[in-house]
Design a protein around this motif. Sequence first.
Motif, PDB file in Angstrom:
ATOM      1  N   VAL A 146       0.866  -1.178   0.000  1.00 47.68           N
ATOM      2  CA  VAL A 146       0.000   0.000   0.000  1.00 47.68           C
ATOM      3  C   VAL A 146       0.901   1.225   0.000  1.00 47.68           C
ATOM      4  O   VAL A 146       1.741   1.385   0.884  1.00 47.68           O
ATOM      5  CB  VAL A 146      -0.927   0.007   1.231  1.00 47.68           C
ATOM      6  CG1 VAL A 146      -1.698   1.329   1.314  1.00 47.68           C
ATOM      7  CG2 VAL A 146      -1.898  -1.169   1.176  1.00 47.68           C
ATOM      8  N   VAL A 147       0.756   2.088  -0.999  1.00 47.13           N
ATOM      9  CA  VAL A 147       1.639   3.253  -1.122  1.00 47.13           C
ATOM     10  C   VAL A 147       0.945   4.556  -0.757  1.00 47.13           C
ATOM     11  O   VAL A 147       1.604   5.584  -0.602  1.00 47.13           O
ATOM     12  CB  VAL A 147       2.218   3.362  -2.552  1.00 47.13           C
ATOM     13  CG1 VAL A 147       3.071   2.158  -2.890  1.00 47.13           C
ATOM     14  CG2 VAL A 147       1.109   3.543  -3.588  1.00 47.13           C
ATOM     15  N   PHE A 148      -0.396   4.509  -0.604  1.00 43.32           N
ATOM     16  CA  PHE A 148      -1.100   5.740  -0.288  1.00 43.32           C
ATOM     17  C   PHE A 148      -2.425   5.401   0.383  1.00 43.32           C
ATOM     18  O   PHE A 148      -3.097   4.443   0.004  1.00 43.32           O
ATOM     19  CB  PHE A 148      -1.356   6.555  -1.563  1.00 43.32           C
ATOM     20  CG  PHE A 148      -2.145   7.815  -1.334  1.00 43.32           C
ATOM     21  CD1 PHE A 148      -1.554   8.927  -0.767  1.00 43.32           C
ATOM     22  CD2 PHE A 148      -3.485   7.873  -1.676  1.00 43.32           C
ATOM     23  CE1 PHE A 148      -2.291  10.085  -0.532  1.00 43.32           C
ATOM     24  CE2 PHE A 148      -4.226   9.019  -1.451  1.00 43.32           C
ATOM     25  CZ  PHE A 148      -3.622  10.133  -0.880  1.00 43.32           C
ATOM     26  N   ILE A 149      -2.793   6.189   1.402  1.00 45.54           N
ATOM     27  CA  ILE A 149      -4.083   6.045   2.085  1.00 45.54           C
ATOM     28  C   ILE A 149      -4.759   7.411   2.107  1.00 45.54           C
ATOM     29  O   ILE A 149      -4.158   8.403   2.525  1.00 45.54           O
ATOM     30  CB  ILE A 149      -3.910   5.520   3.522  1.00 45.54           C
ATOM     31  CG1 ILE A 149      -3.252   4.136   3.525  1.00 45.54           C
ATOM     32  CG2 ILE A 149      -5.267   5.454   4.234  1.00 45.54           C
ATOM     33  CD1 ILE A 149      -2.939   3.605   4.909  1.00 45.54           C
ATOM     34  N   GLY A 150      -5.986   7.465   1.643  1.00 40.97           N
ATOM     35  CA  GLY A 150      -6.728   8.723   1.620  1.00 40.97           C
ATOM     36  C   GLY A 150      -7.460   8.880   0.308  1.00 40.97           C
ATOM     37  O   GLY A 150      -7.381   8.017  -0.569  1.00 40.97           O
ATOM     38  N   SER A 151      -8.201   9.978   0.153  1.00 37.87           N
ATOM     39  CA  SER A 151      -8.942  10.216  -1.087  1.00 37.87           C
ATOM     40  C   SER A 151      -7.985  10.291  -2.270  1.00 37.87           C
ATOM     41  O   SER A 151      -6.987  11.016  -2.224  1.00 37.87           O
ATOM     42  CB  SER A 151      -9.734  11.524  -0.978  1.00 37.87           C
ATOM     43  OG  SER A 151     -10.690  11.421   0.053  1.00 37.87           O
ATOM     44  N   LEU A 152      -8.302   9.536  -3.319  1.00 32.39           N
ATOM     45  CA  LEU A 152      -7.403   9.437  -4.458  1.00 32.39           C
ATOM     46  C   LEU A 152      -7.327  10.763  -5.210  1.00 32.39           C
ATOM     47  O   LEU A 152      -8.336  11.366  -5.537  1.00 32.39           O
ATOM     48  CB  LEU A 152      -7.877   8.330  -5.403  1.00 32.39           C
ATOM     49  CG  LEU A 152      -6.828   7.717  -6.313  1.00 32.39           C
ATOM     50  CD1 LEU A 152      -5.723   7.067  -5.501  1.00 32.39           C
ATOM     51  CD2 LEU A 152      -7.470   6.678  -7.228  1.00 32.39           C
ATOM     52  N   ASN A 153      -6.097  11.198  -5.467  1.00 27.30           N
ATOM     53  CA  ASN A 153      -5.869  12.466  -6.153  1.00 27.30           C
ATOM     54  C   ASN A 153      -4.565  12.351  -6.929  1.00 27.30           C
ATOM     55  O   ASN A 153      -3.554  11.902  -6.389  1.00 27.30           O
ATOM     56  CB  ASN A 153      -5.790  13.605  -5.132  1.00 27.30           C
ATOM     57  CG  ASN A 153      -5.680  14.968  -5.786  1.00 27.30           C
ATOM     58  OD1 ASN A 153      -4.743  15.240  -6.525  1.00 27.30           O
ATOM     59  ND2 ASN A 153      -6.641  15.826  -5.509  1.00 27.30           N
ATOM     60  N   ALA A 154      -4.605  12.749  -8.187  1.00 30.62           N
ATOM     61  CA  ALA A 154      -3.427  12.595  -9.049  1.00 30.62           C
ATOM     62  C   ALA A 154      -2.218  13.340  -8.510  1.00 30.62           C
ATOM     63  O   ALA A 154      -1.078  12.963  -8.763  1.00 30.62           O
ATOM     64  CB  ALA A 154      -3.753  13.073 -10.463  1.00 30.62           C
TER      65      ALA A 154
END
Length: 230
Positions: A146-154
């Motif tokens: 897992v490389v990111f946690i939170g609302s997906l944003n470019a």
Amino acid sequence: MQHVPLKLTERADIDRPRERFLYQGAASVSNEELIALILRSGTKDEPVLQIASRLMQQLEHIQALKMTTLEELTKTKGIGTIKAVQLLAAVELGKRIASKNPLERYTIRSPADAAAYVMEDLTGLQQEHFLVMYLNVKNHVLHKEVVFIGSLNASLVHPREIFRNAIKRSAASILVAHNHPSGTTTPSPEDLDVTTRLVEVGKLVGIEVVDHLIIGDYDYLSLKEKGYIV
């Protein structure tokens, strides 16, 4: 660990699920009762089943327990460090039993294979988790993280971190996946933006983005199959 005898006031409370577990099998016991069996005892003010029920209300879904930290558990009244460790040890044991032998590389032959590989990791979470699978030339999974946690944003999902790790692991390609806490698999504009950006960077560095999966409530959508990745 030293045995702590149950108080008479809570013995009958915990014996019911224990007896059912013994004579009717594990499937006859609720999630709250399983947690109570692991915790074993309550406090002077609250029986163990009540603590387990309150914890389940806080978690909302039993799947959330696999992402819960020691610090979060010990914030629950009646659960100290020892009880929290017992719960996390049970969760970790379940993960290890469910996982494949690490010496046997999992092979991704289709979006369904990839979805099956990450479904338990990503279903039932309360936040979006962006996960990357690094593949070799035979489409064996070298590693997943897992490389990111939170609302997906470019602007927040950094291709440089993803592809730097891919290069470090000598990956031939990557396959990414993230969950929608709502349970739906309909791609958002942000999902498509992130996918486009990763595909473009992948072409520049020579590491193909095989697919981007959106995981819902034990369901998935493949952006490759929908034509968003060519």
